[in-house]
Each structure stands twice: as C-alpha cells, then as structure tokens.
Write a protein that holds these residues in place. Sequence first.
Motif, mmCIF file in Angstrom:
data_model
loop_
_atom_site.group_PDB
_atom_site.id
_atom_site.type_symbol
_atom_site.label_atom_id
_atom_site.label_comp_id
_atom_site.label_asym_id
_atom_site.label_seq_id
_atom_site.Cartn_x
_atom_site.Cartn_y
_atom_site.Cartn_z
ATOM 1 N N LYS A 63 0.839 -1.200 0.000
ATOM 2 C CA LYS A 63 0.000 0.000 0.000
ATOM 3 C C LYS A 63 0.869 1.244 0.000
ATOM 4 N N ASN A 64 0.290 2.351 -0.491
ATOM 5 C CA ASN A 64 0.939 3.649 -0.320
ATOM 6 C C ASN A 64 -0.047 4.625 0.311
ATOM 7 N N LYS A 65 0.450 5.789 0.695
ATOM 8 C CA LYS A 65 -0.371 6.744 1.444
ATOM 9 C C LYS A 65 -1.568 7.259 0.670
ATOM 10 N N ASP A 66 -1.400 7.529 -0.635
ATOM 11 C CA ASP A 66 -2.498 8.149 -1.383
ATOM 12 C C ASP A 66 -3.522 7.144 -1.921
ATOM 13 N N GLY A 67 -3.289 5.855 -1.713
ATOM 14 C CA GLY A 67 -4.262 4.842 -2.128
ATOM 15 C C GLY A 67 -4.169 4.417 -3.575
ATOM 16 N N SER A 68 -3.247 5.010 -4.336
ATOM 17 C CA SER A 68 -3.117 4.612 -5.737
ATOM 18 C C SER A 68 -2.492 3.224 -5.867
ATOM 19 N N LEU A 69 -1.870 2.765 -4.795
ATOM 20 C CA LEU A 69 -1.317 1.415 -4.738
ATOM 21 C C LEU A 69 -1.868 0.752 -3.496
ATOM 22 N N ASN A 70 -2.676 -0.270 -3.695
ATOM 23 C CA ASN A 70 -3.258 -1.049 -2.605
ATOM 24 C C ASN A 70 -3.604 -2.414 -3.191
ATOM 25 N N ALA A 71 -2.587 -3.265 -3.284
ATOM 26 C CA ALA A 71 -2.753 -4.527 -4.005
ATOM 27 C C ALA A 71 -2.311 -5.712 -3.157
ATOM 28 N N LYS A 72 -2.870 -6.888 -3.483
ATOM 29 C CA LYS A 72 -2.548 -8.127 -2.790
ATOM 30 C C LYS A 72 -1.774 -9.045 -3.726
ATOM 31 N N PHE A 73 -0.775 -9.751 -3.141
ATOM 32 C CA PHE A 73 0.055 -10.694 -3.881
ATOM 33 C C PHE A 73 0.241 -11.954 -3.057
ATOM 34 N N THR A 74 0.250 -13.102 -3.725
ATOM 35 C CA THR A 74 0.522 -14.345 -3.012
ATOM 36 C C THR A 74 1.971 -14.365 -2.562
ATOM 37 N N ILE A 75 2.216 -15.019 -1.458
ATOM 38 C CA ILE A 75 3.595 -15.216 -1.034
ATOM 39 C C ILE A 75 4.238 -16.268 -1.923
ATOM 40 N N ASP A 76 3.489 -17.280 -2.281
ATOM 41 C CA ASP A 76 3.988 -18.316 -3.178
ATOM 42 C C ASP A 76 3.933 -17.803 -4.611
ATOM 43 N N GLY A 77 5.050 -17.374 -5.140
ATOM 44 C CA GLY A 77 5.125 -16.921 -6.520
ATOM 45 C C GLY A 77 4.855 -15.451 -6.747
ATOM 46 N N CYS A 78 4.462 -14.725 -5.710
ATOM 47 C CA CYS A 78 4.212 -13.281 -5.812
ATOM 48 C C CYS A 78 3.220 -12.983 -6.932
ATOM 49 N N LYS A 79 2.150 -13.753 -7.008
ATOM 50 C CA LYS A 79 1.131 -13.556 -8.043
ATOM 51 C C LYS A 79 0.146 -12.474 -7.594
ATOM 52 N N TYR A 80 -0.172 -11.573 -8.525
ATOM 53 C CA TYR A 80 -1.136 -10.506 -8.260
ATOM 54 C C TYR A 80 -2.510 -11.120 -8.035
ATOM 55 N N LEU A 81 -3.146 -10.748 -6.937
ATOM 56 C CA LEU A 81 -4.484 -11.258 -6.629
ATOM 57 C C LEU A 81 -5.566 -10.236 -6.941
ATOM 58 N N SER A 82 -5.410 -9.018 -6.405
ATOM 59 C CA SER A 82 -6.437 -7.989 -6.614
ATOM 60 C C SER A 82 -5.941 -6.663 -6.066
ATOM 61 N N GLY A 83 -6.712 -5.617 -6.348
ATOM 62 C CA GLY A 83 -6.425 -4.310 -5.782
ATOM 63 C C GLY A 83 -5.995 -3.289 -6.813
ATOM 64 N N GLU A 84 -5.758 -2.084 -6.307
ATOM 65 C CA GLU A 84 -5.370 -0.952 -7.138
ATOM 66 C C GLU A 84 -3.862 -0.952 -7.357
ATOM 67 N N ILE A 85 -3.451 -0.994 -8.623
ATOM 68 C CA ILE A 85 -2.027 -0.943 -8.943
ATOM 69 C C ILE A 85 -1.879 -0.529 -10.402
ATOM 70 N N SER A 86 -0.908 0.323 -10.665
ATOM 71 C CA SER A 86 -0.639 0.723 -12.044
ATOM 72 C C SER A 86 0.136 -0.394 -12.745
ATOM 73 N N ASP A 87 0.095 -0.382 -14.060
ATOM 74 C CA ASP A 87 0.861 -1.368 -14.827
ATOM 75 C C ASP A 87 2.351 -1.249 -14.517
ATOM 76 N N ALA A 88 2.833 -0.019 -14.345
ATOM 77 C CA ALA A 88 4.252 0.192 -14.050
ATOM 78 C C ALA A 88 4.631 -0.414 -12.694
ATOM 79 N N ASP A 89 3.808 -0.198 -11.668
ATOM 80 C CA ASP A 89 4.105 -0.769 -10.353
ATOM 81 C C ASP A 89 3.987 -2.291 -10.370
ATOM 82 N N LEU A 90 3.032 -2.818 -11.107
ATOM 83 C CA LEU A 90 2.892 -4.267 -11.222
ATOM 84 C C LEU A 90 4.145 -4.861 -11.860
ATOM 85 N N LYS A 91 4.660 -4.208 -12.890
ATOM 86 C CA LYS A 91 5.882 -4.665 -13.555
ATOM 87 C C LYS A 91 7.045 -4.665 -12.566
#
Length: 115
Positions: A63-91
Amino acid sequence: MNKELLEKLLLTTLTPYLLMSDEVADIHLKNVNLSINDRVGDSMDGLQVIIFDNLLPRHFHVKNKDGSLNAKFTIDGCKYLSGEISDADLKKIELFAKSNKGEIILHTILSPYIG
C-alpha cells in the motif's frame, strides 16, 4: 522470526523496485541479476507491506499513502491477486519477485514461516 520483522524485511527489499523509473525497470527486466545501487534508507516513502498469514491464500498487501497502490500478492510466486495498482508498479513487483533477493525473501524466508 516474528511477522513484524518479516514485513519490514519484505518492505525494505521491495521498495527500491517500486521507486525505480520505468526505464530502469525495463533494463532490469532484461537482466534480473543486475544489482540495485540506489538503496532506500529507513524511510519507505509512504509504502507499507502487511503479511496476512491467517487468510488463504497466504498473501501480502503493498500500500501507499495516497491509495493509488493497494494490491494483494501471493507469497507463493508473488502472483497478483487484486487491488489498485498501475501497470508500471505491477511490472516492478514482478521484477522484485524474479530478482535474486526477491526469490530469497519469498521462497527461503517467507514460505517456511507462512506455510
């Protein structure tokens, strides 16, 4: 190892990836073994990592302070699950997961603790 220490370890390791420019991230994606020379101090620039070991799948939030990043990732494999994230941050989080440090954090340290 307690959960708070693991969260700080994950945050400290993940932050430099999220703070790198898109151009630098592209270079690192082509060679994930490059070192990151620009380290971040104890200030994590408003980023927060929270590990959820009591919910399946076991995961962590970034998460970040402004809420533009608030995403969930699995610990096993760091797979994106859901939430707010830009394509750049996901990369950048995917780059972290592929890096040597990311693999050590996710597979060697977190998986045995969580699993």
